[in-house]
Scaffold this motif. Structure first.
Motif, mmCIF file in Angstrom:
data_model
loop_
_atom_site.group_PDB
_atom_site.id
_atom_site.type_symbol
_atom_site.label_atom_id
_atom_site.label_comp_id
_atom_site.label_asym_id
_atom_site.label_seq_id
_atom_site.Cartn_x
_atom_site.Cartn_y
_atom_site.Cartn_z
ATOM 1 N N ILE A 159 -1.373 12.703 -7.914
ATOM 2 C CA ILE A 159 -2.746 12.243 -7.719
ATOM 3 C C ILE A 159 -2.962 12.026 -6.220
ATOM 4 C CG2 ILE A 159 -4.424 10.425 -8.206
ATOM 5 C CD1 ILE A 159 -2.859 9.836 -10.783
ATOM 6 N N PRO A 160 -3.809 12.824 -5.568
ATOM 7 C CA PRO A 160 -4.068 12.624 -4.142
ATOM 8 C C PRO A 160 -4.640 11.228 -3.890
ATOM 9 C CG PRO A 160 -4.942 14.733 -4.884
ATOM 10 C CD PRO A 160 -4.567 13.962 -6.117
ATOM 11 N N VAL A 161 -4.234 10.610 -2.788
ATOM 12 C CA VAL A 161 -4.662 9.241 -2.501
ATOM 13 C C VAL A 161 -5.027 9.098 -1.029
ATOM 14 C CG1 VAL A 161 -2.258 8.495 -2.157
ATOM 15 C CG2 VAL A 161 -4.007 6.793 -2.696
ATOM 16 N N ILE A 162 -6.054 8.311 -0.782
ATOM 17 C CA ILE A 162 -6.547 8.061 0.574
ATOM 18 C C ILE A 162 -6.211 6.625 0.956
ATOM 19 C CG2 ILE A 162 -8.619 7.876 2.013
ATOM 20 C CD1 ILE A 162 -9.863 9.981 0.001
ATOM 21 N N VAL A 163 -5.640 6.443 2.141
ATOM 22 C CA VAL A 163 -5.319 5.117 2.659
ATOM 23 C C VAL A 163 -6.085 4.905 3.959
ATOM 24 C CG1 VAL A 163 -3.505 3.588 3.520
ATOM 25 C CG2 VAL A 163 -3.018 5.171 1.635
ATOM 26 N N GLU B 129 3.519 6.079 -5.382
ATOM 27 C CA GLU B 129 3.450 6.216 -6.834
ATOM 28 C C GLU B 129 2.355 7.194 -7.240
ATOM 29 O OE1 GLU B 129 3.293 2.602 -9.045
ATOM 30 O OE2 GLU B 129 5.230 1.880 -8.296
ATOM 31 N N TYR B 130 1.192 7.118 -6.578
ATOM 32 C CA TYR B 130 0.132 8.083 -6.859
ATOM 33 C C TYR B 130 0.610 9.499 -6.540
ATOM 34 C CZ TYR B 130 -3.765 4.853 -7.780
ATOM 35 O OH TYR B 130 -4.603 3.934 -8.354
ATOM 36 N N ARG B 131 1.266 9.660 -5.400
ATOM 37 C CA ARG B 131 1.710 10.981 -4.974
ATOM 38 C C ARG B 131 2.718 11.565 -5.964
ATOM 39 N NH1 ARG B 131 3.918 12.759 0.982
ATOM 40 N NH2 ARG B 131 5.517 11.204 0.587
ATOM 41 N N LYS B 132 3.638 10.740 -6.466
ATOM 42 C CA LYS B 132 4.622 11.215 -7.440
ATOM 43 C C LYS B 132 3.957 11.664 -8.741
ATOM 44 C CE LYS B 132 8.547 8.538 -5.714
ATOM 45 N NZ LYS B 132 9.476 7.402 -5.976
ATOM 46 N N ILE C 229 0.833 -1.204 0.000
ATOM 47 C CA ILE C 229 0.000 0.000 0.000
ATOM 48 C C ILE C 229 0.866 1.251 0.000
ATOM 49 C CG2 ILE C 229 -1.578 1.355 1.444
ATOM 50 C CD1 ILE C 229 -2.914 -1.329 2.215
ATOM 51 N N ARG C 230 1.930 1.236 0.797
ATOM 52 C CA ARG C 230 2.822 2.392 0.850
ATOM 53 C C ARG C 230 3.446 2.666 -0.523
ATOM 54 N NH1 ARG C 230 6.022 0.637 4.558
ATOM 55 N NH2 ARG C 230 4.862 1.510 6.295
#
Length: 249
Positions: A53-57, A47-50, A41-42
């Motif tokens: 793209i904002p991402v929710i975990v 990868e989304y952050r780079k 998940i990390r």
């Protein structure tokens, strides 16, 4: 190292995101199975952050809390949005025992889902063992889930089932083996796609992919390849192979 099994070969991929073929703008991805889920998940979140793209975990069970600015331990949409803007991701859950966070209230989760960002959910526990058979109440795959990624560790192969599997007795029944028997490649291939194993709780509209992690050397990569071939012979596809640098906990 990230590789996909495609057309009889393990093919190098540029990223985990590319390997998973997740093309939707705001997928809800539940990660299940054995040890390695949090690190997987990390990697995906980074990868989304780079890619800006904002991402929710979050979690539908429990996951380890960390002293990081992107962790949120209260159901505040305002704070979640602020963290997303500042950090590019938010890891959200309610405080739990032993330094962990637990599932969010459904109403707050629903609000997060309406933001339209990718959501990554740790949906299972395995006490860091490389194999897992879910209990009756597991995994906790939310109905909003669009993709399920089920993790297995290649370091299980060749070792006694009793040493490497969470819920050994049930696994032995499914695989028709003794708990003292060494795990074979065919056992991992079977368990990963069995409806009592990796596919448990996966609904028809959810895309399912198996993640074989800890392909740290040539021998383990060859093991992964043989597992892929065995799964293919049973009519199953959709396997990604990772080295420890991508998923190791």
């Amino acid at each position: 190292m990230v590789k996909n099994y495609e057309e009889g070969l393990l093919t190098e991929q540029n990223s985990l995101s590319e390997a998973l073929h997740i093309n939707s703008k705001n997928p809800v991805i539940s990660v299940t199975g054995a040890g390695g889920k949090t690190t997987l998940i990390r990697t995906m979140a980074e990868e989304y952050r780079k890619r800006k793209i904002p991402v929710i975990v979050t979690t539908s069970t429990h996951m380890l809390a960390e002293d990081r600015p992107w962790f949120l331990t209260e159901p505040s949409e305002e704070k979640a949005v602020q963290i997303l803007k500042a950090e590019g991701m938010v890891w959200a859950g309610l405080p739990a025992e032993h330094g962990k966070i637990k599932a969010l209230p459904q109403k707050f989760l629903d609000r997060l889902l309406t933001l339209g960002y990718p959501v990554l959910i740790e949906a299972d526990g395995a006490k860091k063992l490389p194999m897992k058979v879910p209990a009756d109440h597991e995994p906790v795959i939310l109905p909003e889930t669009t993709h399920v990624l089920c993790v297995y560790g290649l370091d299980a192969v060749g070792r006694p089932l009793s040493e490497v599997c969470f819920r050994t007795g049930t696994a032995a029944e499914i695989l028709d083996m003794k708990t003292t028997d060494p795990v074979k490649e065919r056992d991992l291939a079977k368990l990963a796609f069995d409806c009592r194993g990796g596919r448990k709780g996966v609904l028809p509209y959810m895309e399912y992919r198996v993640i074989l992690n800890k392909a740290d050397n040539t021998k383990r990569e060859q093991t992964a390849y043989r597992i892929c071939r065995l799964a293919e012979a049973q009519g199953h596809t959709g396997i990604t192979v990772l080295a420890r640098g991508n998923s190791n906990q």
